[in-house]
Motif scaffolding. Structure first.
Motif, mmCIF file in Angstrom:
data_model
loop_
_atom_site.group_PDB
_atom_site.id
_atom_site.type_symbol
_atom_site.label_atom_id
_atom_site.label_comp_id
_atom_site.label_asym_id
_atom_site.label_seq_id
_atom_site.Cartn_x
_atom_site.Cartn_y
_atom_site.Cartn_z
ATOM 1 N N PHE A 74 0.785 -1.174 -0.064
ATOM 2 C CA PHE A 74 0.165 0.174 0.042
ATOM 3 C C PHE A 74 0.949 1.285 -0.016
ATOM 4 N N VAL A 75 1.952 1.218 0.737
ATOM 5 C CA VAL A 75 2.617 2.460 1.019
ATOM 6 C C VAL A 75 3.487 2.699 -0.352
ATOM 7 N N GLU A 76 3.898 1.511 -0.976
ATOM 8 C CA GLU A 76 4.566 1.867 -2.417
ATOM 9 C C GLU A 76 3.542 2.341 -3.576
ATOM 10 N N ASN A 77 2.595 1.924 -3.454
ATOM 11 C CA ASN A 77 1.284 2.380 -4.240
ATOM 12 C C ASN A 77 0.993 3.801 -3.865
ATOM 13 N N THR A 78 1.243 4.131 -2.599
ATOM 14 C CA THR A 78 0.718 5.564 -2.315
ATOM 15 C C THR A 78 1.527 6.236 -2.540
ATOM 16 N N VAL A 79 2.903 6.293 -2.259
ATOM 17 C CA VAL A 79 3.823 7.005 -2.683
ATOM 18 C C VAL A 79 3.999 7.128 -4.128
ATOM 19 N N LYS A 80 3.608 6.359 -4.991
ATOM 20 C CA LYS A 80 3.745 6.513 -6.409
ATOM 21 C C LYS A 80 2.723 7.343 -6.834
ATOM 22 N N ASN A 81 1.392 7.253 -6.288
ATOM 23 C CA ASN A 81 0.361 7.942 -6.547
ATOM 24 C C ASN A 81 0.741 9.690 -6.223
ATOM 25 N N THR A 82 1.273 9.617 -5.001
ATOM 26 C CA THR A 82 1.442 11.200 -4.548
ATOM 27 C C THR A 82 2.885 11.669 -4.596
ATOM 28 N N ILE A 83 3.736 11.036 -5.450
ATOM 29 C CA ILE A 83 5.174 11.477 -5.724
ATOM 30 C C ILE A 83 5.195 12.857 -6.330
ATOM 31 N N ASP A 84 4.298 13.270 -7.462
ATOM 32 C CA ASP A 84 4.202 14.505 -7.621
ATOM 33 C C ASP A 84 3.914 15.513 -7.007
ATOM 34 N N GLU A 292 -4.183 7.159 3.540
ATOM 35 C CA GLU A 292 -5.414 6.923 2.628
ATOM 36 C C GLU A 292 -6.188 8.316 2.403
ATOM 37 N N TYR A 293 -6.212 9.072 3.817
ATOM 38 C CA TYR A 293 -6.825 10.462 3.775
ATOM 39 C C TYR A 293 -6.131 11.368 3.000
ATOM 40 N N LEU A 294 -4.673 11.458 3.025
ATOM 41 C CA LEU A 294 -3.917 12.236 2.464
ATOM 42 C C LEU A 294 -4.268 12.391 0.908
ATOM 43 N N ILE A 295 -4.165 11.217 0.472
ATOM 44 C CA ILE A 295 -4.652 10.964 -0.988
ATOM 45 C C ILE A 295 -5.851 11.522 -1.434
ATOM 46 N N GLU A 296 -6.726 11.348 -0.513
ATOM 47 C CA GLU A 296 -8.355 11.854 -0.679
ATOM 48 C C GLU A 296 -8.316 13.384 -0.827
ATOM 49 N N ARG A 297 -7.457 13.796 0.132
ATOM 50 C CA ARG A 297 -7.380 15.359 0.103
ATOM 51 C C ARG A 297 -6.815 15.973 -1.024
#
Length: 297
Positions: A74-84, A292-297
């Motif tokens: 999950f963390v790896e996917n999250t970092v990829k999704n928020t890297i920019d 999860e909430y950081l991504i949603e924000r």
């Protein structure tokens, strides 16, 4: 629900309260270990052989391996999704609150959910600066006073993200002061006071920094697994969570993050040896929920 809470309920609670919220003076200099924040900019201690430790843990606990693997993915996917997002600007994450922010119960020494976020998001590159002002035993009235400390107010002023855990010790204060004549009304009255103090905390934080995204982490019920027959405390925890959530709705930049479901009916042991604070796996789930909430924000 104005009835007196049963003696059995009180006894079961008191068996664990000492371990969970050791009632030392939280403002005592000898106990004030978090006035200076844990920062990702500080020199790191010598690295532990994490792989060997994880390998040994996984041999002993297959469920731990599953939880760790899920979190890692999950963390790896999250970092990829928020890297920019994290690359486009310097991000400053400030955590304030009680022992759950401090990371009490995390035997790895990483600093609970805040430390896990730090290690995960800054694994390859320094993307986020973390500062941790968690302090064991803090109540909402004490946190409100701490917001006036120059080092904390300065960090909040510069923060992009602010995460808060507060209120569990407010509940414990009710138990401590009324345990010989405890009733539901005591918790209801203090919940109203908590609401007022929480509002002042958000007012102060938003005054210091109107642009930051602020997150309030909710309570979990540490008694649900071991004493499922104690329904009163579950009700109290849910009502205090509802109060916190309702207060966050009054602010455009404040979000409530629930945690009660993370610790309910889990087949994996998520509590430290005191049976109340999260262990490393419990903090991993909290870190996952925050991401999860950081991504949603």
């Amino acid at each position: 629900m104005q009835r007196k809470i049963t003696i059995g309920f009180i006894i079961l609670l008191l068996l664990g309260i000492a371990a969970f919220f050791i009632f030392t003076d939280p403002e005592s200099p000898s106990n004030d270990t978090t006035n200076k924040p844990t920062s990702s900019n500080q020199e790191a201690p010598p690295e532990k052989n994490d792989e060997a430790t994880v390998e040994q843990d996984e041999k002993e606990d297959p469920e731990s391996k599953n939880v760790s693997g899920q979190l890692k993915t999950f963390v790896e996917n999250t970092v990829k999704n928020t890297i920019d997002y994290f690359k486009n600007k310097e991000t400053h994450f400030v955590a304030i609150g009680d022992s759950l922010t401090q990371g009490v119960g995390d035997t790895t020494g990483d600093g609970g959910y805040v430390g896990i976020l730090n290690k995960s998001l800054n694994k390859k590159n320094q993307l986020v600066e973390f500062e941790n002002y968690g302090k064991r035993g803090n109540r909402s009235d004490q946190l409100l006073k701490r917001l006036d400390k120059p080092e904390i107010s300065s960090s909040i002023n510069e923060a992009d993200i602010i995460a808060i855990t507060i209120g569990a010790n407010d509940i414990m204060k009710v138990l401590k002061e009324n345990f010989t004549n405890l009733s539901y009304k005591d918790f209801a009255q203090e919940r109203d006071n908590y609401k007022q103090r929480l509002t002042k905390i958000f007012d102060k934080v938003t005054e210091l920094n109107p642009d930051a995204n602020i997150y309030l982490l909710g309570f979990y019920n540490p008694f649900a697994k071991y004493f499922p027959e104690i329904k009163e405390l579950g009700t109290i925890v849910k009502e205090w969570n509802t109060t916190g959530k309702n207060v966050t709705k009054e602010y455009e930049n404040v979000t409530f993050i629930p945690t009660i479901d993370l610790f309910a009916n889990s087949d994996v042991d998520l509590f430290a040896e005191d049976n109340f604070h999260p262990n490393t796996h419990g903090y991993q789930l909290m870190a996952k929920r925050v991401l999860e909430y950081l991504i949603e924000r």
